[in-house]
Design a protein around this motif. Structure first.
Motif, PDB file in Angstrom:
ATOM      1  N   PHE A   8      -6.928  -2.769  20.271  1.00 28.61           N
ATOM      2  CA  PHE A   8      -6.363  -3.462  19.117  1.00 28.61           C
ATOM      3  C   PHE A   8      -6.548  -2.626  17.837  1.00 28.61           C
ATOM      4  O   PHE A   8      -5.616  -2.432  17.066  1.00 28.61           O
ATOM      5  CB  PHE A   8      -7.019  -4.838  18.960  1.00 28.61           C
ATOM      6  N   ILE A   9      -7.751  -2.120  17.618  1.00 31.55           N
ATOM      7  CA  ILE A   9      -8.024  -1.339  16.414  1.00 31.55           C
ATOM      8  C   ILE A   9      -7.206  -0.050  16.412  1.00 31.55           C
ATOM      9  O   ILE A   9      -6.571   0.303  15.411  1.00 31.55           O
ATOM     10  CB  ILE A   9      -9.533  -1.039  16.282  1.00 31.55           C
ATOM     11  N   GLN A  10      -7.196   0.651  17.536  1.00 31.25           N
ATOM     12  CA  GLN A  10      -6.434   1.891  17.619  1.00 31.25           C
ATOM     13  C   GLN A  10      -4.943   1.654  17.377  1.00 31.25           C
ATOM     14  O   GLN A  10      -4.306   2.398  16.628  1.00 31.25           O
ATOM     15  CB  GLN A  10      -6.648   2.559  18.973  1.00 31.25           C
ATOM     16  N   SER A  21      -3.873  -6.379  10.393  1.00 23.92           N
ATOM     17  CA  SER A  21      -3.672  -6.806  11.772  1.00 23.92           C
ATOM     18  C   SER A  21      -4.852  -7.705  12.115  1.00 23.92           C
ATOM     19  O   SER A  21      -5.974  -7.455  11.679  1.00 23.92           O
ATOM     20  CB  SER A  21      -3.673  -5.608  12.717  1.00 23.92           C
ATOM     21  N   ARG A  22      -4.618  -8.744  12.886  1.00 23.65           N
ATOM     22  CA  ARG A  22      -5.703  -9.673  13.201  1.00 23.65           C
ATOM     23  C   ARG A  22      -5.547 -10.218  14.612  1.00 23.65           C
ATOM     24  O   ARG A  22      -4.441 -10.363  15.104  1.00 23.65           O
ATOM     25  CB  ARG A  22      -5.751 -10.796  12.192  1.00 23.65           C
ATOM     26  N   ARG A  35     -10.179  -8.269  12.232  1.00 17.22           N
ATOM     27  CA  ARG A  35      -9.006  -7.749  11.523  1.00 17.22           C
ATOM     28  C   ARG A  35      -9.193  -6.258  11.308  1.00 17.22           C
ATOM     29  O   ARG A  35     -10.314  -5.780  11.140  1.00 17.22           O
ATOM     30  CB  ARG A  35      -8.857  -8.406  10.144  1.00 17.22           C
ATOM     31  N   TYR A  36      -8.079  -5.556  11.289  1.00 19.66           N
ATOM     32  CA  TYR A  36      -8.057  -4.197  10.777  1.00 19.66           C
ATOM     33  C   TYR A  36      -7.347  -4.290   9.443  1.00 19.66           C
ATOM     34  O   TYR A  36      -6.199  -4.732   9.375  1.00 19.66           O
ATOM     35  CB  TYR A  36      -7.330  -3.235  11.720  1.00 19.66           C
ATOM     36  N   ILE A  50     -12.746  -2.390   9.294  1.00 22.10           N
ATOM     37  CA  ILE A  50     -12.705  -3.286  10.444  1.00 22.10           C
ATOM     38  C   ILE A  50     -13.461  -4.519  10.001  1.00 22.10           C
ATOM     39  O   ILE A  50     -14.624  -4.430   9.609  1.00 22.10           O
ATOM     40  CB  ILE A  50     -13.375  -2.642  11.678  1.00 22.10           C
ATOM     41  N   ASP A  51     -12.802  -5.655  10.009  1.00 14.08           N
ATOM     42  CA  ASP A  51     -13.407  -6.891   9.505  1.00 14.08           C
ATOM     43  C   ASP A  51     -13.812  -7.795  10.657  1.00 14.08           C
ATOM     44  O   ASP A  51     -13.013  -8.062  11.555  1.00 14.08           O
ATOM     45  CB  ASP A  51     -12.414  -7.675   8.643  1.00 14.08           C
ATOM     46  N   ILE A  52     -15.039  -8.256  10.592  1.00 15.40           N
ATOM     47  CA  ILE A  52     -15.488  -9.307  11.507  1.00 15.40           C
ATOM     48  C   ILE A  52     -15.494 -10.576  10.678  1.00 15.40           C
ATOM     49  O   ILE A  52     -16.333 -10.755   9.793  1.00 15.40           O
ATOM     50  CB  ILE A  52     -16.865  -8.989  12.105  1.00 15.40           C
ATOM     51  N   ALA A  53     -14.518 -11.437  10.938  1.00 15.72           N
ATOM     52  CA  ALA A  53     -14.333 -12.641  10.125  1.00 15.72           C
ATOM     53  C   ALA A  53     -15.041 -13.851  10.721  1.00 15.72           C
ATOM     54  O   ALA A  53     -15.399 -14.774  10.002  1.00 15.72           O
ATOM     55  CB  ALA A  53     -12.843 -12.923   9.949  1.00 15.72           C
TER      56      ALA A  53
END
Length: 105
Positions: A8-10, A21-22, A35-36, A50-53
């Motif tokens: 997903f991140i790549q 992107s989430r 999320r990126y 890189i978000d950890i929500a």
């Protein structure tokens, strides 16, 4: 789960979009919303994060290193991209992140 998150991140990085992107990821052990964010304003600079929500480890798997291993893998693979953990409601979790080198911004 790490492979799914890594892909997903790549893929999000390859899009070259200014939009976030989430994605939710879930298995029997944990549920995490990632999320990126290609353009987050931090200390006057726009950077990708890189978000950890949201993260929830199912009770029977807590204190077994499940999230620690996942976070370590993300940190190691994407070591050039800061990880932003938002809206921390659990003080123990906040202190754990600070011990890992995370900063309160």
């Amino acid at each position: 789960m790490f492979e799914e998150i890594s892909n997903f991140i790549q893929n999000s990085m390859l899009k070259k979009s200014i939009l976030n992107s989430r994605e939710w990821f879930e298995n029997e052990q944990l549920k995490i919303y990632i999320r990126y964010t290609p353009m987050r304003l931090i200390n006057g600079n726009y950077i990708s994060t890189i978000d950890i929500a949201s993260v929830t480890v199912n009770e029977e798997y807590r204190h077994k290193g499940i999230f620690t291993n996942l976070l370590s893998n993300i940190e190691n693979k994407f070591n050039k991209i800061p990880i932003y953990v938002e809206s921390i409601l659990n003080e123990d979790f906040k202190q754990w992140l600070i011990k890992r080198g995370y900063k309160n911004i």
